[in-house]
Design a protein around this motif. Structure first.
Motif, PDB file in Angstrom:
ATOM      1  N   SER A   1       0.852  -1.187   0.000  1.00  0.00           N
ATOM      2  CA  SER A   1       0.000   0.000   0.000  1.00  0.00           C
ATOM      3  C   SER A   1       0.884   1.231   0.000  1.00  0.00           C
ATOM      4  O   SER A   1       2.012   1.206   0.522  1.00  0.00           O
ATOM      5  CB  SER A   1      -0.935   0.013   1.216  1.00  0.00           C
ATOM      6  OG  SER A   1      -1.835   1.110   1.154  1.00  0.00           O
ATOM      7  N   ARG A   2       0.363   2.300  -0.565  1.00  0.00           N
ATOM      8  CA  ARG A   2       1.107   3.553  -0.679  1.00  0.00           C
ATOM      9  C   ARG A   2       1.057   4.322   0.639  1.00  0.00           C
ATOM     10  O   ARG A   2       0.025   4.375   1.300  1.00  0.00           O
ATOM     11  CB  ARG A   2       0.485   4.389  -1.797  1.00  0.00           C
ATOM     12  CG  ARG A   2       1.117   5.736  -2.043  1.00  0.00           C
ATOM     13  CD  ARG A   2       0.507   6.377  -3.278  1.00  0.00           C
ATOM     14  NE  ARG A   2      -0.936   6.445  -3.192  1.00  0.00           N
ATOM     15  CZ  ARG A   2      -1.602   7.460  -2.611  1.00  0.00           C
ATOM     16  NH1 ARG A   2      -0.929   8.469  -2.079  1.00  0.00           N
ATOM     17  NH2 ARG A   2      -2.913   7.463  -2.590  1.00  0.00           N
ATOM     18  N   HIS A   3       2.169   4.900   1.025  1.00  0.00           N
ATOM     19  CA  HIS A   3       2.229   5.761   2.207  1.00  0.00           C
ATOM     20  C   HIS A   3       1.583   7.089   1.845  1.00  0.00           C
ATOM     21  O   HIS A   3       2.110   7.852   1.034  1.00  0.00           O
ATOM     22  CB  HIS A   3       3.685   5.957   2.639  1.00  0.00           C
ATOM     23  CG  HIS A   3       3.846   6.429   4.038  1.00  0.00           C
ATOM     24  ND1 HIS A   3       3.482   7.690   4.446  1.00  0.00           N
ATOM     25  CD2 HIS A   3       4.316   5.801   5.146  1.00  0.00           C
ATOM     26  CE1 HIS A   3       3.745   7.827   5.731  1.00  0.00           C
ATOM     27  NE2 HIS A   3       4.245   6.704   6.184  1.00  0.00           N
ATOM     28  N   LYS A   4       0.422   7.384   2.440  1.00  0.00           N
ATOM     29  CA  LYS A   4      -0.346   8.568   2.081  1.00  0.00           C
ATOM     30  C   LYS A   4       0.190   9.816   2.778  1.00  0.00           C
ATOM     31  O   LYS A   4       0.838   9.738   3.830  1.00  0.00           O
ATOM     32  CB  LYS A   4      -1.816   8.356   2.430  1.00  0.00           C
ATOM     33  CG  LYS A   4      -2.433   7.155   1.740  1.00  0.00           C
ATOM     34  CD  LYS A   4      -3.857   6.912   2.225  1.00  0.00           C
ATOM     35  CE  LYS A   4      -4.443   5.642   1.604  1.00  0.00           C
ATOM     36  NZ  LYS A   4      -5.788   5.338   2.136  1.00  0.00           N
ATOM     37  N   ARG A   5      -0.130  10.974   2.205  1.00  0.00           N
ATOM     38  CA  ARG A   5       0.362  12.242   2.743  1.00  0.00           C
ATOM     39  C   ARG A   5      -0.103  12.461   4.174  1.00  0.00           C
ATOM     40  O   ARG A   5       0.615  13.033   4.995  1.00  0.00           O
ATOM     41  CB  ARG A   5      -0.100  13.393   1.848  1.00  0.00           C
ATOM     42  CG  ARG A   5       0.392  14.764   2.311  1.00  0.00           C
ATOM     43  CD  ARG A   5      -0.036  15.853   1.347  1.00  0.00           C
ATOM     44  NE  ARG A   5       0.519  15.630   0.009  1.00  0.00           N
ATOM     45  CZ  ARG A   5       0.262  16.421  -1.024  1.00  0.00           C
ATOM     46  NH1 ARG A   5      -0.551  17.462  -0.886  1.00  0.00           N
ATOM     47  NH2 ARG A   5       0.803  16.176  -2.203  1.00  0.00           N
ATOM     48  N   SER A   6      -1.321  12.006   4.506  1.00  0.00           N
ATOM     49  CA  SER A   6      -1.877  12.230   5.844  1.00  0.00           C
ATOM     50  C   SER A   6      -1.442  11.177   6.859  1.00  0.00           C
ATOM     51  O   SER A   6      -1.789  11.265   8.037  1.00  0.00           O
ATOM     52  CB  SER A   6      -3.410  12.253   5.778  1.00  0.00           C
ATOM     53  OG  SER A   6      -3.905  11.031   5.249  1.00  0.00           O
ATOM     54  N   ASP A   7      -0.679  10.172   6.425  1.00  0.00           N
ATOM     55  CA  ASP A   7      -0.252   9.109   7.336  1.00  0.00           C
ATOM     56  C   ASP A   7       0.779   9.620   8.340  1.00  0.00           C
ATOM     57  O   ASP A   7       1.582  10.502   8.034  1.00  0.00           O
ATOM     58  CB  ASP A   7       0.370   7.950   6.549  1.00  0.00           C
ATOM     59  CG  ASP A   7      -0.650   7.128   5.783  1.00  0.00           C
ATOM     60  OD1 ASP A   7      -1.851   7.297   6.035  1.00  0.00           O
ATOM     61  OD2 ASP A   7      -0.226   6.311   4.944  1.00  0.00           O
ATOM     62  N   THR A   8       0.747   9.034   9.528  1.00  0.00           N
ATOM     63  CA  THR A   8       1.759   9.326  10.548  1.00  0.00           C
ATOM     64  C   THR A   8       2.429   8.021  10.986  1.00  0.00           C
ATOM     65  O   THR A   8       2.613   7.776  12.171  1.00  0.00           O
ATOM     66  CB  THR A   8       1.132  10.046  11.756  1.00  0.00           C
ATOM     67  OG1 THR A   8       0.082   9.222  12.312  1.00  0.00           O
ATOM     68  CG2 THR A   8       0.546  11.382  11.357  1.00  0.00           C
ATOM     69  N   LEU A   9       2.783   7.213  10.005  1.00  0.00           N
ATOM     70  CA  LEU A   9       3.283   5.870  10.271  1.00  0.00           C
ATOM     71  C   LEU A   9       4.796   5.771  10.242  1.00  0.00           C
ATOM     72  O   LEU A   9       5.359   4.755  10.677  1.00  0.00           O
ATOM     73  CB  LEU A   9       2.698   4.894   9.242  1.00  0.00           C
ATOM     74  CG  LEU A   9       1.162   4.839   9.168  1.00  0.00           C
ATOM     75  CD1 LEU A   9       0.728   3.917   8.039  1.00  0.00           C
ATOM     76  CD2 LEU A   9       0.575   4.384  10.498  1.00  0.00           C
ATOM     77  N   THR A  10       5.483   6.799   9.749  1.00  0.00           N
ATOM     78  CA  THR A  10       6.935   6.724   9.578  1.00  0.00           C
ATOM     79  C   THR A  10       7.672   6.380  10.868  1.00  0.00           C
ATOM     80  O   THR A  10       8.593   5.545  10.844  1.00  0.00           O
ATOM     81  CB  THR A  10       7.474   8.039   8.981  1.00  0.00           C
ATOM     82  OG1 THR A  10       6.873   8.232   7.695  1.00  0.00           O
ATOM     83  CG2 THR A  10       8.976   7.995   8.836  1.00  0.00           C
ATOM     84  N   PRO A  11       7.335   6.987  12.027  1.00  0.00           N
ATOM     85  CA  PRO A  11       8.056   6.607  13.253  1.00  0.00           C
ATOM     86  C   PRO A  11       7.958   5.117  13.563  1.00  0.00           C
ATOM     87  O   PRO A  11       8.921   4.530  14.087  1.00  0.00           O
ATOM     88  CB  PRO A  11       7.374   7.454  14.333  1.00  0.00           C
ATOM     89  CG  PRO A  11       6.876   8.657  13.595  1.00  0.00           C
ATOM     90  CD  PRO A  11       6.412   8.119  12.274  1.00  0.00           C
ATOM     91  N   ILE A  12       6.824   4.486  13.254  1.00  0.00           N
ATOM     92  CA  ILE A  12       6.714   3.036  13.478  1.00  0.00           C
ATOM     93  C   ILE A  12       7.612   2.293  12.501  1.00  0.00           C
ATOM     94  O   ILE A  12       8.353   1.380  12.885  1.00  0.00           O
ATOM     95  CB  ILE A  12       5.256   2.570  13.310  1.00  0.00           C
ATOM     96  CG1 ILE A  12       4.338   3.268  14.314  1.00  0.00           C
ATOM     97  CG2 ILE A  12       5.155   1.050  13.460  1.00  0.00           C
ATOM     98  CD1 ILE A  12       2.858   2.982  14.107  1.00  0.00           C
ATOM     99  N   LEU A  13       7.558   2.682  11.247  1.00  0.00           N
ATOM    100  CA  LEU A  13       8.314   1.982  10.212  1.00  0.00           C
ATOM    101  C   LEU A  13       9.818   2.125  10.400  1.00  0.00           C
ATOM    102  O   LEU A  13      10.583   1.277   9.922  1.00  0.00           O
ATOM    103  CB  LEU A  13       7.903   2.509   8.832  1.00  0.00           C
ATOM    104  CG  LEU A  13       6.426   2.297   8.469  1.00  0.00           C
ATOM    105  CD1 LEU A  13       6.103   3.005   7.159  1.00  0.00           C
ATOM    106  CD2 LEU A  13       6.079   0.824   8.397  1.00  0.00           C
ATOM    107  N   GLU A  14      10.245   3.168  11.103  1.00  0.00           N
ATOM    108  CA  GLU A  14      11.670   3.389  11.340  1.00  0.00           C
ATOM    109  C   GLU A  14      12.112   3.015  12.754  1.00  0.00           C
ATOM    110  O   GLU A  14      13.280   3.184  13.104  1.00  0.00           O
ATOM    111  CB  GLU A  14      12.015   4.857  11.064  1.00  0.00           C
ATOM    112  CG  GLU A  14      11.811   5.271   9.612  1.00  0.00           C
ATOM    113  CD  GLU A  14      12.146   6.728   9.337  1.00  0.00           C
ATOM    114  OE1 GLU A  14      12.368   7.484  10.325  1.00  0.00           O
ATOM    115  OE2 GLU A  14      12.203   7.122   8.156  1.00  0.00           O
ATOM    116  N   ALA A  15      11.196   2.506  13.556  1.00  0.00           N
ATOM    117  CA  ALA A  15      11.501   2.198  14.954  1.00  0.00           C
ATOM    118  C   ALA A  15      12.373   0.941  15.069  1.00  0.00           C
ATOM    119  O   ALA A  15      12.246   0.010  14.268  1.00  0.00           O
ATOM    120  CB  ALA A  15      10.212   1.986  15.739  1.00  0.00           C
TER     121      ALA A  15
END
Length: 279
Positions: A78-92
């Motif tokens: 799935s595409r990482h959307k502009r409104s997503d706040t998931l990056t901290p999880i994905l980089e944790a």
């Protein structure tokens, strides 16, 4: 022991902590029911996920559509959307541990609170299903998402078809329909078709449709007078007018500037923690 049911966190970590303080929630004594969408849109998705996971057996959690979106993004489906706040999880550093825990959560929880059967799913339960049928369908999808071949389903999970449940559905279409009911359902047409376009309040109902909770259950399906808890639909603001079954809407739109709501499952008291920011 007090059992509290709380609507969609969606990364509202500060409000979640304030609400737990207000409830005097004590791990080992009390239990939280969380109606899915732990993550996304709010600023504290990573912190929400870590906190809920740390509570272990003191929580009952179901998967929501944003939780599944996180899993799909993490696997590249799935595409990482502009409104997503998931990056901290994905980089944790504990990313894999958190994601593995998340995908093993069920789509539906079914338990006795006192002597009353209480059921929770993120979006609701299809009116044509008995609760025992719903529990079986939820187990089907859970077995795949929690299994070794979960990536295969995540890659095929998205889509609006089939938009009507049929018992003879098989394979990926069957699993997709089950997941869509439990995590995306709002309005239904009289022939049982799910409408995925309308996402606002009841006045946005497409012609010929009603919210799922305004349809009656099959005769005899709910003879034990259960209660159904759901989140997902912030525009309802916790209200379920003209409901044909005993339902409790828990999502009161904290991430949109509303707040978090906790429902005491014994006394039916509601405790509201307002959002810290207006969106």
């Amino acid at each position: 022991m007090t059992q509290w049911a709380i609507g969609d966190l969606q990364g509202c970590h500060q409000e979640f902590e304030l609400l737990l303080q207000r409830l005097d929630f004590t791990p080992g004594r009390d239990v939280l029911w969380l109606a899915g969408d732990l993550v996304n849109r709010g600023p504290g998705s990573l912190e929400c996920l870590r906190l809920v996971k740390s509570l272990g057996d003191d929580t009952r959690v179901v998967l929501g559509n944003h939780d599944l979106h996180l899993l799909a993004v993490a696997e590249g489906f799935s595409r990482h959307k502009r409104s997503d706040t998931l990056t901290p999880i994905l980089e944790a550093p504990d990313r894999e541990e958190l994601l593995d825990w998340l995908r093993r959560q069920p789509l539906m929880v079914d338990a006795l609170v006192g002597n009353r059967r209480t059921v929770m799913s993120h979006a609701g339960v299809l009116p044509s299903w008995t609760l025992d049928q719903a529990a079986g369908y939820a187990r089907e999808a859970h077995a795949v998402l929690a299994g070794d071949d979960y990536r295969g389903f995540l890659g095929e999970m998205y889509g609006n078809t089939p938009d009507r449940w049929q018992e003879d559905l098989e394979g990926t279409p069957r699993l997709r329909c089950i997941v869509n009911v439990f995590t995306r359902m709002r309005f239904l047409h009289s022939d049982g078709r799910l409408d995925f376009a309308a996402k606002e309040g009841l006045d946005s109902a497409p012609e010929g449709s009603r919210p799922w909770f305004q349809y009656p259950r099959p005769e005899g399906a709910w003879d034990d007078s259960p209660r159904l808890l759901f989140g997902h639909w912030a525009a309802l603001e916790g209200e379920t007018p003209a409901a044909r079954q005993d339902v409790e809407a828990l999502d009161t739109g904290c991430v949109w500037g509303g707040g978090l709501t906790a429902l005491n499952l014994e006394t039916e008291e509601r405790v509201f923690e307002p959002a810290l920011t207006s969106r």
